[in-house]
Design a protein around this motif. Sequence first.
Motif, PDB file in Angstrom:
ATOM      1  N   LEU A 125       0.816  -1.205   0.000  1.00 32.98           N
ATOM      2  CA  LEU A 125       0.000   0.000   0.000  1.00 32.98           C
ATOM      3  C   LEU A 125       0.856   1.263   0.000  1.00 32.98           C
ATOM      4  N   THR A 126       0.227   2.332  -0.416  1.00 35.98           N
ATOM      5  CA  THR A 126       0.774   3.661  -0.187  1.00 35.98           C
ATOM      6  C   THR A 126      -0.382   4.611   0.054  1.00 35.98           C
ATOM      7  N   LEU A 127      -0.129   5.648   0.835  1.00 37.22           N
ATOM      8  CA  LEU A 127      -1.094   6.719   1.059  1.00 37.22           C
ATOM      9  C   LEU A 127      -0.622   8.025   0.435  1.00 37.22           C
ATOM     10  N   ALA A 128       0.618   8.019  -0.056  1.00 39.40           N
ATOM     11  CA  ALA A 128       1.196   9.236  -0.622  1.00 39.40           C
ATOM     12  C   ALA A 128       0.729   9.417  -2.064  1.00 39.40           C
ATOM     13  N   MET A 141       2.287   0.416   8.886  1.00 37.47           N
ATOM     14  CA  MET A 141       1.454   1.245   9.760  1.00 37.47           C
ATOM     15  C   MET A 141      -0.012   0.848   9.685  1.00 37.47           C
ATOM     16  N   LEU A 142      -0.508   0.597   8.461  1.00 33.51           N
ATOM     17  CA  LEU A 142      -1.921   0.258   8.323  1.00 33.51           C
ATOM     18  C   LEU A 142      -2.235  -1.122   8.886  1.00 33.51           C
ATOM     19  N   VAL A 143      -1.310  -2.071   8.732  1.00 33.00           N
ATOM     20  CA  VAL A 143      -1.497  -3.394   9.339  1.00 33.00           C
ATOM     21  C   VAL A 143      -1.475  -3.273  10.861  1.00 33.00           C
ATOM     22  N   LEU A 144      -0.548  -2.480  11.382  1.00 30.13           N
ATOM     23  CA  LEU A 144      -0.447  -2.267  12.827  1.00 30.13           C
ATOM     24  C   LEU A 144      -1.741  -1.696  13.392  1.00 30.13           C
ATOM     25  N   PRO A 158      -3.340 -10.084   2.378  1.00 36.42           N
ATOM     26  CA  PRO A 158      -2.434  -9.814   1.251  1.00 36.42           C
ATOM     27  C   PRO A 158      -1.365  -8.784   1.594  1.00 36.42           C
ATOM     28  N   ALA A 159      -1.713  -7.804   2.421  1.00 34.31           N
ATOM     29  CA  ALA A 159      -0.725  -6.800   2.818  1.00 34.31           C
ATOM     30  C   ALA A 159       0.362  -7.429   3.679  1.00 34.31           C
ATOM     31  N   VAL A 160      -0.036  -8.311   4.599  1.00 32.70           N
ATOM     32  CA  VAL A 160       0.954  -8.999   5.432  1.00 32.70           C
ATOM     33  C   VAL A 160       1.853  -9.877   4.562  1.00 32.70           C
ATOM     34  N   GLU A 161       1.269 -10.614   3.625  1.00 38.19           N
ATOM     35  CA  GLU A 161       2.073 -11.460   2.732  1.00 38.19           C
ATOM     36  C   GLU A 161       3.030 -10.620   1.896  1.00 38.19           C
ATOM     37  N   LEU A 197       3.860  -6.762  12.375  1.00 38.82           N
ATOM     38  CA  LEU A 197       3.759  -8.219  12.314  1.00 38.82           C
ATOM     39  C   LEU A 197       3.512  -8.817  13.692  1.00 38.82           C
ATOM     40  N   HIS A 198       4.136  -8.232  14.708  1.00 35.09           N
ATOM     41  CA  HIS A 198       3.908  -8.724  16.060  1.00 35.09           C
ATOM     42  C   HIS A 198       2.459  -8.487  16.482  1.00 35.09           C
ATOM     43  N   ALA A 199       1.921  -7.298  16.180  1.00 32.05           N
ATOM     44  CA  ALA A 199       0.525  -7.006  16.514  1.00 32.05           C
ATOM     45  C   ALA A 199      -0.413  -7.934  15.752  1.00 32.05           C
ATOM     46  N   TYR A 200      -0.113  -8.169  14.485  1.00 29.00           N
ATOM     47  CA  TYR A 200      -0.944  -9.040  13.652  1.00 29.00           C
ATOM     48  C   TYR A 200      -0.957 -10.466  14.210  1.00 29.00           C
ATOM     49  N   ALA A 201       0.209 -10.993  14.532  1.00 31.39           N
ATOM     50  CA  ALA A 201       0.287 -12.354  15.070  1.00 31.39           C
ATOM     51  C   ALA A 201      -0.408 -12.449  16.417  1.00 31.39           C
TER      52      ALA A 201
END
Length: 332
Positions: A125-128, A141-144, A158-161, A197-201
């Motif tokens: 992803l990008t937000l810029a 940041m967005l996954v977190l 898909p973002a995590v992968e 990744l830690h937050a996701y897991a």
Amino acid sequence: MSVWPAPSVRHADRMDTRNRSPIVEWLLEGDPSVRWQVLRDLEHGPDAAVRSEREKIATSGWGARLLAEQGADGRWAGGLYSPKWTSTTYTLLLLLWLGLPRGNEQALAGCRVLWDGATFFGGGLTLAKTVKVPEACITGMLVLLAASFGYHDDRIEPAVEWLLDNQLADGGWNCAAIRTGSTHGSFHTSITVLEALHAYASAGGAVPVRSSLRDGRDFFLNHSLFRSHRSGKVVDTAFTRFPFPPQWHFDVLRGLEHFRLSGADRDARLDDAIHVLRNARGPDGRWPRHQPYPGRYWFTLEQPGQSRLATLRALRVLDWWKTDIRAGSFGS
């Protein structure tokens, strides 16, 4: 920095307040976002007391003031990633670091705005608006934020992968890798992705990330957290300061917080970083407020001088270093 998973501690039914140190008493005079973390991480207080104090973040103090700035469209400051540091992304990050509880409706609305407003490139992803390639830092940041606040979206996996696929050979990540072909991890990008990744897991994500987390932590250990792996010199003296909020920047305290929360064993390669943290302590046993990063802020969290935020963060890292308590489940 984040409020992340709490170390596994069996809470007593009642707190013994008779032997509180003057520093803990001082910390408990602060904002609810400080108090609940003191009760949980330094006092190991009962769950009910911790939860009650944490719930106040949405209704009083800094957290309530930030939530009040959200627009009707779910954004803050009318922007997704800019202006720094009042945009939707950075306001949500600050609310996360203060400990706004998972499932808060305003935070979920903000997450939805970010995920719907992002541009996707094969998962990244990008937000810029001016960047036409995916960015590991923004994806992280967005996954977190999604994992931390409990936002569900089919695009998260898909973002995590994509993040796993874009980990570099040295174990780090770098937003410049796609644009310039850089093969060395960035300290800033790498800490953001590790936290994500830690937050996701910890939130029960389906994509296996354990080996990627291990390699990412090895990246930092091979640099003694903040030194060149070639010369041994400090990569950037700014790493030895720890303003709050950290925004997208790496520093030694933010790095040590990740190791504490990840449940990693203490490693001698972190000794230098621990030394930096201890040396920053004032003669009164408290840590100073470092000058915040330049940019727009909704308001000033702390005035120059002694910092409750820095003191809380430093004390619990040093407690982990001393006791080596392992981390518990995310989202408590």
